[in-house]
Motif scaffolding. Structure first.
Motif, PDB file in Angstrom:
ATOM      1  N   TYR A 110     -72.395 -13.125-105.249  1.00 39.58           N
ATOM      2  CA  TYR A 110     -71.939 -14.033-104.196  1.00 39.58           C
ATOM      3  C   TYR A 110     -70.882 -13.324-103.330  1.00 39.58           C
ATOM      4  O   TYR A 110     -70.594 -12.141-103.506  1.00 39.58           O
ATOM      5  CB  TYR A 110     -71.399 -15.343-104.764  1.00 39.58           C
ATOM      6  N   ASP A 111     -70.322 -14.038-102.367  1.00 38.54           N
ATOM      7  CA  ASP A 111     -69.332 -13.460-101.461  1.00 38.54           C
ATOM      8  C   ASP A 111     -68.763 -14.576-100.589  1.00 38.54           C
ATOM      9  O   ASP A 111     -69.111 -15.759-100.757  1.00 38.54           O
ATOM     10  CB  ASP A 111     -69.926 -12.330-100.604  1.00 38.54           C
ATOM     11  N   LEU A 112     -67.911 -14.206 -99.650  1.00 39.10           N
ATOM     12  CA  LEU A 112     -67.286 -15.217 -98.799  1.00 39.10           C
ATOM     13  C   LEU A 112     -68.295 -15.922 -97.898  1.00 39.10           C
ATOM     14  O   LEU A 112     -68.134 -17.110 -97.594  1.00 39.10           O
ATOM     15  CB  LEU A 112     -66.190 -14.585 -97.942  1.00 39.10           C
ATOM     16  N   SER A 113     -69.325 -15.218 -97.465  1.00 36.34           N
ATOM     17  CA  SER A 113     -70.344 -15.865 -96.633  1.00 36.34           C
ATOM     18  C   SER A 113     -71.038 -16.976 -97.400  1.00 36.34           C
ATOM     19  O   SER A 113     -71.252 -18.078 -96.874  1.00 36.34           O
ATOM     20  CB  SER A 113     -71.371 -14.839 -96.142  1.00 36.34           C
ATOM     21  N   GLN A 114     -71.402 -16.703 -98.653  1.00 36.47           N
ATOM     22  CA  GLN A 114     -72.062 -17.721 -99.464  1.00 36.47           C
ATOM     23  C   GLN A 114     -71.125 -18.890 -99.751  1.00 36.47           C
ATOM     24  O   GLN A 114     -71.552 -20.047 -99.783  1.00 36.47           O
ATOM     25  CB  GLN A 114     -72.562 -17.109-100.778  1.00 36.47           C
TER      26      GLN A 114
END
Length: 366
Positions: free
Chosen positions: A236-240
């Motif tokens: 995951y990441d900040l966009s998700q």
């Protein structure tokens, strides 16, 4: 489990939280099993034998890759069912032909002339890439004549099996919240289902393969679908997080960046961590373009988000960090700041390796 990476870093390090990764993998495996679909995760996010083996422990047998180099890397680690989810062209023929005897290999077609002059020594599976709305590549679902002609041509070949229709609903990345993501999902499945029916008299039964992390993370049912191919969910990441596909606590990689300079007059710090580390992917956060957000360092990795500490500009090696005055006042060169990336796939690819929270290096393909 205490972190054991050096307190004083000479360069940026991409940290990997194994516990969070394993939690993400288990949750998606359970979601796929409950929905009755095959999980063929995309390995372009992690690109690691070590992480790949964590998938295998959960019973994953089929995988997706984005390049021939990646396919060769994972075949070497014993993976025997691989789909290359990047459009095939004739220049790939020899390397595909070398892989096909070693693994059940699938190619993706996005142009009716992609197979001109191409024959394989060992049969490969072919998937027709359908553009369901992202406008990146793939066949327009309205171009039924083109698709029917291609399906008929493939039906007459003994070196290719037309396996099914494949889509990546990349426009789900523009969605915000569960309802918007579900709408993209429903539209995708509707388009593919109708197209499969339209081709049935030529091709016979076709499988449907879909896969994007936002829909696979938030939607529980996949009617008519045979397999899902999410990839980013491993980290995951900040966009998700911004989309609504995960919580901050699910993000399983963080970049550790040493501070190199302070500029109190302009409210900024400089870290060693630039475009060659994070990539240039950015997102809008509270009306500002950012490349990462800070998190608190913790004995077991990292903790709460520090949204007031933002990576706001990148050059090749430098990262410019906007931070409150009190943070700048107490920060010294050589100290480490931790940032969650905007796009973990590109950040991992840029870094080429990870360091686990116990200090164990994890290598990647290439």
């Amino acid at each position: 489990m205490a972190m054991s990476f050096p307190s004083s870093l000479s360069e940026p390090v991409l940290l990997l939280d194994e516990a969070r990764v394993r939690h993400n993998l288990k949750r998606m495996a359970e979601r796929a099993a409950a929905a009755g679909v095959r999980l063929r995760p995309h390995f372009k996010t992690h690109q690691s034998h070590t992480v790949g083996r964590w998938f295998r422990e959960l019973g994953v047998e089929a995988i997706t890759v984005s390049s021939l180099s990646m396919a060769e890397y994972f075949v070497a680690d014993g993976w025997r069912d691989i789909t290359l989810a990047f459009p095939f062209h004739p220049g790939m023929r020899d390397r595909v032909d070398a892989l096909a005897p070693r693994t059940a290999f699938g190619i993706v077609l996005a142009d009716p002339q992609a197979l001109d002059g191409v024959r394989f020594s060992t049969r490969v599976d072919a998937w027709l890439k359908i553009d369901v709305g992202s406008r990146r590549t793939g066949f327009d679902p309205e171009d039924l004549d083109v698709l029917r002609d291609l399906a008929a041509a493939l039906a007459g070949r003994d070196d290719i099996r037309l396996r099914g229709l494949l889509a990546h609903a990349g426009h789900s990345y523009d969605a915000r919240g569960g309802q918007a993501i579900a709408a993209v999902h429903a539209e995708t499945l509707g388009l593919l289902g109708r197209l499969r029916d339209d081709l049935a008299d030529i091709s016979g039964p076709l499988e449907l393969s879909v896969g994007d992390t936002p829909t696979c993370s938030t939607v529980g049912a996949f009617p008519g679908v045979d397999e899902i191919r999410p990839g980013n969910y491993v980290f995951y990441d900040l966009s998700q997080w911004q989309i609504g596909a995960c919580a901050v606590e699910d993000i399983a990689v963080a970049m550790a960046c040493p501070v190199v300079a302070r500029h109190p007059a302009r409210g900024e710090l400089v870290v060693h961590g630039g475009a060659v580390h994070f990539s240039k992917d950015a997102m809008d956060f509270d009306g500002q373009r950012i490349f990462g957000l800070a998190v608190e360092a913790a004995p077991d990795g990292w903790g709460a988000l520090r949204p007031e500490i933002r990576l706001v500009r990148l050059s090749q090696e430098h990262g410019i960090v906007a931070a409150p005055d009190e943070v700048i006042a107490r920060t010294r060169p050589g100290e480490t700041l931790l940032f969650l990336p905007v796009h973990s796939c590109l950040t991992a690819d840029a870094m080429g390796r990870y360091l686990t929270l116990t200090g164990e290096p994890v290598e990647m393909t290439g």
